[in-house]
Write a protein that holds these residues in place. Structure first.
Motif, PDB file in Angstrom:
ATOM      1  N   ALA A   1      -0.027   0.599  23.842  1.00 61.49           N
ATOM      2  CA  ALA A   1      -1.192   0.048  23.280  1.00 61.49           C
ATOM      3  C   ALA A   1      -1.224   0.906  22.094  1.00 61.49           C
ATOM      4  N   ASP A   2      -0.874   1.997  22.012  1.00 55.19           N
ATOM      5  CA  ASP A   2      -0.896   2.821  20.619  1.00 55.19           C
ATOM      6  C   ASP A   2      -0.011   2.062  19.546  1.00 55.19           C
ATOM      7  N   ARG A   3       1.254   1.801  20.209  1.00 55.06           N
ATOM      8  CA  ARG A   3       2.247   1.084  19.231  1.00 55.06           C
ATOM      9  C   ARG A   3       1.995  -0.095  18.712  1.00 55.06           C
ATOM     10  N   LEU A   4       1.047  -0.835  19.806  1.00 55.16           N
ATOM     11  CA  LEU A   4       0.708  -2.328  19.406  1.00 55.16           C
ATOM     12  C   LEU A   4      -0.365  -2.288  18.361  1.00 55.16           C
ATOM     13  N   LEU A   5      -1.112  -1.221  18.385  1.00 53.97           N
ATOM     14  CA  LEU A   5      -2.347  -1.160  17.469  1.00 53.97           C
ATOM     15  C   LEU A   5      -1.801  -0.802  15.985  1.00 53.97           C
ATOM     16  N   ASP A   6      -0.768  -0.018  16.086  1.00 51.59           N
ATOM     17  CA  ASP A   6      -0.305   0.360  14.664  1.00 51.59           C
ATOM     18  C   ASP A   6       0.556  -1.122  14.032  1.00 51.59           C
ATOM     19  N   ALA A   7       0.980  -1.761  14.724  1.00 51.09           N
ATOM     20  CA  ALA A   7       1.777  -2.823  14.300  1.00 51.09           C
ATOM     21  C   ALA A   7       0.903  -3.919  13.962  1.00 51.09           C
ATOM     22  N   VAL A   8      -0.051  -4.221  14.670  1.00 49.69           N
ATOM     23  CA  VAL A   8      -1.352  -5.064  14.402  1.00 49.69           C
ATOM     24  C   VAL A   8      -2.020  -4.839  13.160  1.00 49.69           C
ATOM     25  N   GLN A   9      -2.095  -3.496  12.963  1.00 44.26           N
ATOM     26  CA  GLN A   9      -2.942  -2.957  11.789  1.00 44.26           C
ATOM     27  C   GLN A   9      -2.077  -3.180  10.535  1.00 44.26           C
ATOM     28  N   ARG A  10      -0.833  -3.626  10.581  1.00 47.56           N
ATOM     29  CA  ARG A  10       0.048  -3.547   9.357  1.00 47.56           C
ATOM     30  C   ARG A  10      -0.573  -4.419   8.247  1.00 47.56           C
ATOM     31  N   ILE A  11      -1.482  -5.376   9.152  1.00 44.36           N
ATOM     32  CA  ILE A  11      -2.292  -6.436   8.181  1.00 44.36           C
ATOM     33  C   ILE A  11      -3.742  -6.056   8.300  1.00 44.36           C
ATOM     34  N   GLU A  12      -4.675  -6.236   7.444  1.00 45.41           N
ATOM     35  CA  GLU A  12      -6.038  -6.269   7.554  1.00 45.41           C
ATOM     36  C   GLU A  12      -6.610  -7.269   8.237  1.00 45.41           C
ATOM     37  N   HIS A  13      -7.744  -7.048   9.161  1.00 45.85           N
ATOM     38  CA  HIS A  13      -8.251  -8.189  10.023  1.00 45.85           C
ATOM     39  C   HIS A  13      -9.847  -7.818   9.864  1.00 45.85           C
ATOM     40  N   PRO A  14     -10.404  -8.616   9.026  1.00 46.21           N
ATOM     41  CA  PRO A  14     -11.849  -8.289   8.549  1.00 46.21           C
ATOM     42  C   PRO A  14     -12.704  -8.697   9.830  1.00 46.21           C
ATOM     43  N   GLY A  15     -13.913  -7.920   9.917  1.00 45.96           N
ATOM     44  CA  GLY A  15     -14.762  -8.318  10.693  1.00 45.96           C
ATOM     45  C   GLY A  15     -14.631  -7.706  12.070  1.00 45.96           C
ATOM     46  N   VAL A  16     -13.350  -7.263  12.426  1.00 44.81           N
ATOM     47  CA  VAL A  16     -13.328  -6.439  13.675  1.00 44.81           C
ATOM     48  C   VAL A  16     -12.809  -4.916  13.985  1.00 44.81           C
ATOM     49  N   MET A  17     -12.913  -4.343  14.616  1.00 44.16           N
ATOM     50  CA  MET A  17     -12.297  -3.000  15.152  1.00 44.16           C
ATOM     51  C   MET A  17     -11.480  -3.270  16.460  1.00 44.16           C
ATOM     52  N   LEU A  18     -10.376  -2.444  16.327  1.00 46.59           N
ATOM     53  CA  LEU A  18      -9.194  -2.474  17.314  1.00 46.59           C
ATOM     54  C   LEU A  18      -9.316  -1.422  17.974  1.00 46.59           C
ATOM     55  N   GLN A  19      -9.079  -1.423  19.362  1.00 47.19           N
ATOM     56  CA  GLN A  19      -9.342  -0.248  20.030  1.00 47.19           C
ATOM     57  C   GLN A  19      -8.213  -0.242  21.152  1.00 47.19           C
ATOM     58  N   PRO A  20      -7.428   0.680  21.273  1.00 53.11           N
ATOM     59  CA  PRO A  20      -6.344   0.879  22.460  1.00 53.11           C
ATOM     60  C   PRO A  20      -6.941   1.223  23.804  1.00 53.11           C
ATOM     61  N   VAL A  21      -6.735   0.198  24.901  1.00 56.66           N
ATOM     62  CA  VAL A  21      -7.485   0.198  26.083  1.00 56.66           C
ATOM     63  C   VAL A  21      -6.645   0.051  27.170  1.00 56.66           C
ATOM     64  N   ARG A  22      -7.023   0.131  28.307  1.00 59.08           N
ATOM     65  CA  ARG A  22      -6.333  -0.311  29.544  1.00 59.08           C
ATOM     66  C   ARG A  22      -7.642  -1.200  30.409  1.00 59.08           C
ATOM     67  N   PHE A  23      -6.827  -2.153  31.079  1.00 59.68           N
ATOM     68  CA  PHE A  23      -7.925  -2.814  31.932  1.00 59.68           C
ATOM     69  C   PHE A  23      -7.256  -3.447  33.225  1.00 59.68           C
ATOM     70  N   ARG A  24      -7.967  -3.724  34.056  1.00 59.18           N
ATOM     71  CA  ARG A  24      -7.302  -4.136  35.319  1.00 59.18           C
ATOM     72  C   ARG A  24      -7.802  -5.671  36.003  1.00 59.18           C
ATOM     73  N   PRO A  25      -7.178  -6.742  35.486  1.00 55.41           N
ATOM     74  CA  PRO A  25      -8.091  -8.074  35.969  1.00 55.41           C
ATOM     75  C   PRO A  25      -8.008  -8.084  37.572  1.00 55.41           C
ATOM     76  N   THR A  26      -9.042  -8.729  37.967  1.00 55.42           N
ATOM     77  CA  THR A  26      -9.140  -8.949  39.328  1.00 55.42           C
ATOM     78  C   THR A  26      -8.660 -10.328  39.751  1.00 55.42           C
ATOM     79  N   PHE A  27      -8.215 -11.251  38.632  1.00 53.78           N
ATOM     80  CA  PHE A  27      -7.658 -12.469  39.200  1.00 53.78           C
ATOM     81  C   PHE A  27      -6.827 -12.754  37.879  1.00 53.78           C
ATOM     82  N   ASP A  28      -5.968 -14.002  37.938  1.00 55.19           N
ATOM     83  CA  ASP A  28      -5.196 -14.728  36.976  1.00 55.19           C
ATOM     84  C   ASP A  28      -4.080 -13.651  36.716  1.00 55.19           C
TER      85      ASP A  28
END
Length: 397
Positions: free
Chosen positions: A264-291
């Motif tokens: 997640a941290d590497r992904l955040l660094d790569a995505v933030q090479r470009i400015e993305h207005p209007g949002v803040m990005l946070q490294p997270v973990r999550f566990r889907p219950t389906f799909d």
């Protein structure tokens, strides 16, 4: 501050609609078809036009929004309070049959769209226009807001050869139109020639985002729980063409992205090479219950909206996919068809409306901002000119 607008349903209830007078009515709706007091359109229309309502119709996800996505069909049913049949238009058929239309003279459509081309409600509307034109059944669209407003549009524009049930006409991914305006455009440009009446909203302006309307948000589908979800959906829906989780099976669908094999941290660094207005990005973990990755821990990003009007989610999600492909090329994959009844074209191509994005990612490397902007570029001035005569509301471009 907001001013509560009046939807097409409200207007139709307050002032008699000549197109509905003395007609046998059908109504296409779901659980989000409510007034400001959360009362259902079918109950309200039955009170206002007693004895005229003969049948109900439901779009994808069913009348109550119970079914999940991608060819999980809804059965025909009954609405017990009014003792009316509910015909599913996401079943063995996605177009009203002659038998379904045989008892009505007019089909009323009251659906809450989310402003993104791939949301299937507008393509259900298109199939209704075609079926009703064939049987000389008139159509009345009770208009509702585009929750993303009408000021901002985002590409890509659907290209020739990529039509499907998630894109039935040359419309950009984020189109900036209401269901009523789309009905007028599709009826004309697809040369359907249905008898269409749109009951416009009162008080809506193109600059309005959904919270400014004063209307209640009711989930139009099971993975659209919040208005904020709709803001991110034009881009995040592209994840459905990949093996990345878009958060289905969590309480924040389309507001997270991840997979078990990501850093997640590497992904955040790569995505933030470009400015993305209007949002803040946070490294997270999550566990889907389906799909995707059900009951597995996914590492990835949460997307938090800080300024909804500034968000451009299509470039954001494209940047995420590119960064994932760069970080984990052996694990990342495009999903194969079938997807929404398309059995040949890759899902990512019909979602984006072109194969250009997939081919660019396959070439490798992380696209710079100019490349991503080129991938979503389309002639917005031409779109404004093309849609001008179908627009019903002021403000915006």
């Amino acid at each position: 501050m907001f001013t509560q607008i009046r939807t097409g349903l409200d207007v139709c209830l307050d002032s008699p609609c000549s197109a509905l007078q003395s007609r046998r009515l059908g109504l296409l709706m779901n659980q989000a078809s409510v007034n400001h007091e959360y009362r259902y359109a079918c109950d309200l229309l039955n009170e206002r036009y007693p004895g005229q309502l003969r049948a109900l119709f439901s779009p994808q996800h069913g009348f109550w929004g119970e079914q999940q996505a991608n060819m999980i069909e809804s059965p025909h049913n009954n609405y017990l309070p009014l003792k009316l049949p509910v015909y599913s238009l996401y079943s063995e058929t996605r177009r009203p049959t002659d038998a379904m239309l045989s008892e009505i003279d007019c089909l009323v459509i009251d659906l809450q769209d989310v402003g993104t081309r791939v949301y299937t409600f507008v393509w259900t509307l298109l199939e209704c226009l075609r079926a009703c034109a064939d049987r000389n059944v008139s159509v009345v669209v009770l208009d509702r807001p585009n929750p993303l407003g009408g000021d901002v549009v985002e590409g890509p524009l659907l290209e020739s050869g990529f039509r499907s049930f998630v894109g039935g006409s040359r419309v950009p991914l984020r189109h900036g139109l209401t269901m009523g305006e789309l009905a007028r455009l599709l009826n004309d440009e697809e040369q359907i020639h249905a008898d269409v009446t749109v009951v416009p909203m009162d008080g809506w302006r193109r600059s309005m985002l959904f919270p400014q309307t004063g209307l209640p948000w009711v989930m139009p589908s099971p993975n659209m729980p919040r208005w904020e979800t709709a803001v991110l959906y034009p881009g995040q829906v592209l994840l459905e063409g990949t093996n990345l989780s878009e958060g289905r099976g969590t309480t924040v669908p389309f507001e997270v992205v991840g997979a078990p094999w990501l850093d997640a941290d590497r992904l955040l660094d790569a995505v933030q090479r470009i400015e993305h207005p209007g949002v803040m990005l946070q490294p997270v973990r999550f566990r889907p219950t389906f799909d995707k990755f059900a009951n597995e821990t996914c590492c990835g990003l949460a997307i938090h909206i800080r300024d909804a009007g500034a968000v451009r989610s299509v470039v954001l999600t494209m940047a995420v996919i590119a960064a994932v492909r760069e970080q984990a090329p052996q694990s990342f994959a495009w999903l194969l068809p079938p997807y929404e009844y398309e059995t040949v074209l890759p899902p990512i191509d019909i979602l984006s409306g072109t194969d250009r994005f997939r081919l660019r990612i396959a070439a490798g490397g992380h696209p710079v901002v100019e490349e991503l902007q080129q991938l979503v570029l389309f002639d917005q001035a031409a779109w404004k000119t093309r849609t001008a005569k179908y627009r019903l509301y002021q403000g915006g471009p």
